[in-house]
Design an enzyme around this catalytic site. Structure first.
Site, PDB file in Angstrom:
ATOM      1  N   HIS A 124      37.205  44.156  40.206  1.00 12.03           N
ATOM      2  CA  HIS A 124      35.689  44.933  39.936  1.00 12.03           C
ATOM      3  C   HIS A 124      35.398  45.052  38.373  1.00 12.03           C
ATOM      4  O   HIS A 124      34.393  44.717  37.982  1.00 12.03           O
ATOM      5  CB  HIS A 124      35.626  46.117  40.908  1.00 12.03           C
ATOM      6  CG  HIS A 124      34.521  46.730  40.654  1.00 12.03           C
ATOM      7  ND1 HIS A 124      33.368  46.827  41.738  1.00 12.03           N
ATOM      8  CD2 HIS A 124      33.842  47.591  39.530  1.00 12.03           C
ATOM      9  CE1 HIS A 124      32.414  47.524  41.111  1.00 12.03           C
ATOM     10  NE2 HIS A 124      32.881  48.135  40.057  1.00 12.03           N
ATOM     11  N   GLU A 125      36.582  45.873  37.731  1.00 11.01           N
ATOM     12  CA  GLU A 125      36.236  46.051  36.343  1.00 11.01           C
ATOM     13  C   GLU A 125      36.153  44.914  35.710  1.00 11.01           C
ATOM     14  O   GLU A 125      35.179  44.677  34.793  1.00 11.01           O
ATOM     15  CB  GLU A 125      36.929  46.802  35.899  1.00 11.01           C
ATOM     16  CG  GLU A 125      37.295  48.290  36.520  1.00 11.01           C
ATOM     17  CD  GLU A 125      35.824  49.039  36.749  1.00 11.01           C
ATOM     18  OE1 GLU A 125      35.086  48.773  35.616  1.00 11.01           O
ATOM     19  OE2 GLU A 125      35.444  49.837  37.440  1.00 11.01           O
ATOM     20  N   HIS A 160      32.653  43.474  35.749  1.00  9.79           N
ATOM     21  CA  HIS A 160      31.839  43.925  34.599  1.00  9.79           C
ATOM     22  C   HIS A 160      32.105  43.248  33.006  1.00  9.79           C
ATOM     23  O   HIS A 160      31.243  42.958  32.566  1.00  9.79           O
ATOM     24  CB  HIS A 160      32.008  45.389  34.543  1.00  9.79           C
ATOM     25  CG  HIS A 160      31.560  46.208  35.699  1.00  9.79           C
ATOM     26  ND1 HIS A 160      30.142  45.985  36.312  1.00  9.79           N
ATOM     27  CD2 HIS A 160      31.979  47.048  36.591  1.00  9.79           C
ATOM     28  CE1 HIS A 160      30.172  46.901  37.147  1.00  9.79           C
ATOM     29  NE2 HIS A 160      31.251  47.561  37.451  1.00  9.79           N
ATOM     30  N   ASP A 208      27.530  52.007  39.240  1.00  8.49           N
ATOM     31  CA  ASP A 208      26.893  50.589  39.244  1.00  8.49           C
ATOM     32  C   ASP A 208      25.348  50.616  39.716  1.00  8.49           C
ATOM     33  O   ASP A 208      24.550  50.210  39.063  1.00  8.49           O
ATOM     34  CB  ASP A 208      27.533  49.698  39.887  1.00  8.49           C
ATOM     35  CG  ASP A 208      28.859  49.312  39.261  1.00  8.49           C
ATOM     36  OD1 ASP A 208      29.093  49.682  38.123  1.00  8.49           O
ATOM     37  OD2 ASP A 208      29.799  48.846  40.116  1.00  8.49           O
TER      38      ASP A 208
END
Length: 373
Positions: free
Chosen positions: A58-59, A62, A161
């Site tokens: 997930h990171e 980003h 987010d």
């Protein structure tokens, strides 16, 4: 004392684990061991690690999306309440912030969809989350956990987010300062709701910790935007303070020294006039060494001494996009006279401390780095 440890690296972005993260698998493992035995503890700990593996992905969603817009990531760190990707600067446009924000949850959507598709391809079907043991239950629960991660991260709890999506959307029609104030206000209300839900309905203290993070981080970023707005007049992310940035004054022609080289071998670089040298071990930046320290150590111990024995291992890093004021706050407590400069995860220069202006008395630090959850 190190509070976090590096566990890996991808695309030049280091992944770290904060010491407090280890509490989670330890507590869950011992709890399951007491209640259900060794097998239950094994599946429980494996589930925790798998979930945090999804958090790392997930990171990276980003971080790698931010890289497409010229924003580098300093590192990704895992904490008990989740992961944090620390970007070098704020995204420059609302659309960029929007795309970077949704990229993380999009990764979880892909993971959940891939797991669901896997069930159907194998002639099975996912069910509701369960406490059963075994691979089917493990993958099924992991799929639903990714669904929960999508929903939870898209809550408008700035700076999570969903809160960043809200600010980016508002910033398209109003000033960034106004958009931030509204997003922070909504985030604070969401934080209260999370805390109340955690205490009175779910008995989940992790939600209380996350609520605390939302309150503190949201207020800090709001102060940061307000400060920049006052200094620059209409500041938008990525513009710094309206003054010169590190990239304007850094040395772009410089030599790097291998950590395994001797002082005799690297002395040839002194003729260039460079006095502060980044030190590398393979492709990793591991230290900074000044010519003065090298000559002093060589005179005392001999020039067969290795660079790694002389270099400064505790050194700050600044981003090329950082304002000079921010860089001054970063380097004010270091003994290094030069610090490495990075951009999009690459070493691009050396900033001499003597190039920085003296900060006016009374000015606090300006935080340009951004933490993304």
């Amino acid at each position: 004392m190190n509070t976090k440890w590096k566990i890996g690296e991808y695309a030049g972005i280091g992944v770290f684990v904060h010491w407090s993260f280890l509490i989670i698998p330890a507590l869950i493992g011992f709890s399951k061991l007491a209640d259900g035995g060794l097998l239950a503890a094994f599946w429980a700990v494996l589930s925790v690690l798998a979930v945090f593996g999804c958090v790392v992905l997930h990171e990276f969603g980003h971080a790698l999306t931010a890289r497409q817009f010229g924003v580098g990531t300093r590192d990704i760190t895992l904490y008990p309440i989740g992961g944090v990707a620390t970007l070098e600067s704020m995204p420059r446009r609302p659309l960029h912030e929007f795309l970077i924000a949704v990229a993380g949850p999009a990764v979880n959507v892909v993971i959940a969809a891939a797991l669901a598709a896997g069930f159907f391809l194998l002639g099975s079907s996912p069910g509701l989350p369960s406490l059963n043991l075994g691979m089917h239950a493990f993958l099924n629960n992991l799929m639903w956990t990714n669904v929960v991660l999508v929903v939870f991260n898209m809550l408008p709890a700035f700076p999570m987010d969903g809160g960043r999506v809200l600010r980016a959307t508002l910033a398209a029609v109003m000033s960034y300062r106004q958009a931030t104030q509204i997003a922070v206000g909504v985030g604070q209300a969401m934080a209260v709701l999370l805390a109340v839900t955690g205490v009175f309905f779910l008995n989940n203290w992790t939600l209380v910790l996350i609520a605390g993070f939302v309150v503190l981080a949201g207020r800090a970023e709001a102060r940061n935007v307000q400060l920049h707005d006052r200094q620059a007049g209409g500041w938008r992310p990525g513009m710094g303070t309206g003054q010169r940035c590190v990239g304007d004054v850094m040395l772009t022609q410089f030599n790097v020294l291998p950590a395994a080289a001797t002082l005799r071998e690297v002395s040839q670089y002194y003729a260039s006039g460079q006095t502060e040298f980044p030190v590398i071990d393979g492709n990793r930046l591991v230290g900074m060494m000044s010519r003065a320290d090298a000559e002093s150590a060589g005179a005392q111990y001999g020039d067969s001494l290795l660079v790694s024995n002389v270099m400064e291992r505790n050194f700050p890093i600044v981003a090329a996009a950082d304002s000079l004021q921010h860089a001054g706050q970063i380097v004010q407590h270091t003994r290094c006279l030069g610090v490495p400069v990075v951009s999009v995860g690459r070493l691009v220069g050396v900033l001499l401390v003597s190039s920085l202006p003296v900060a006016p008395a009374g000015n606090g630090p300006v935080i340009d780095a951004v933490s993304w959850r």
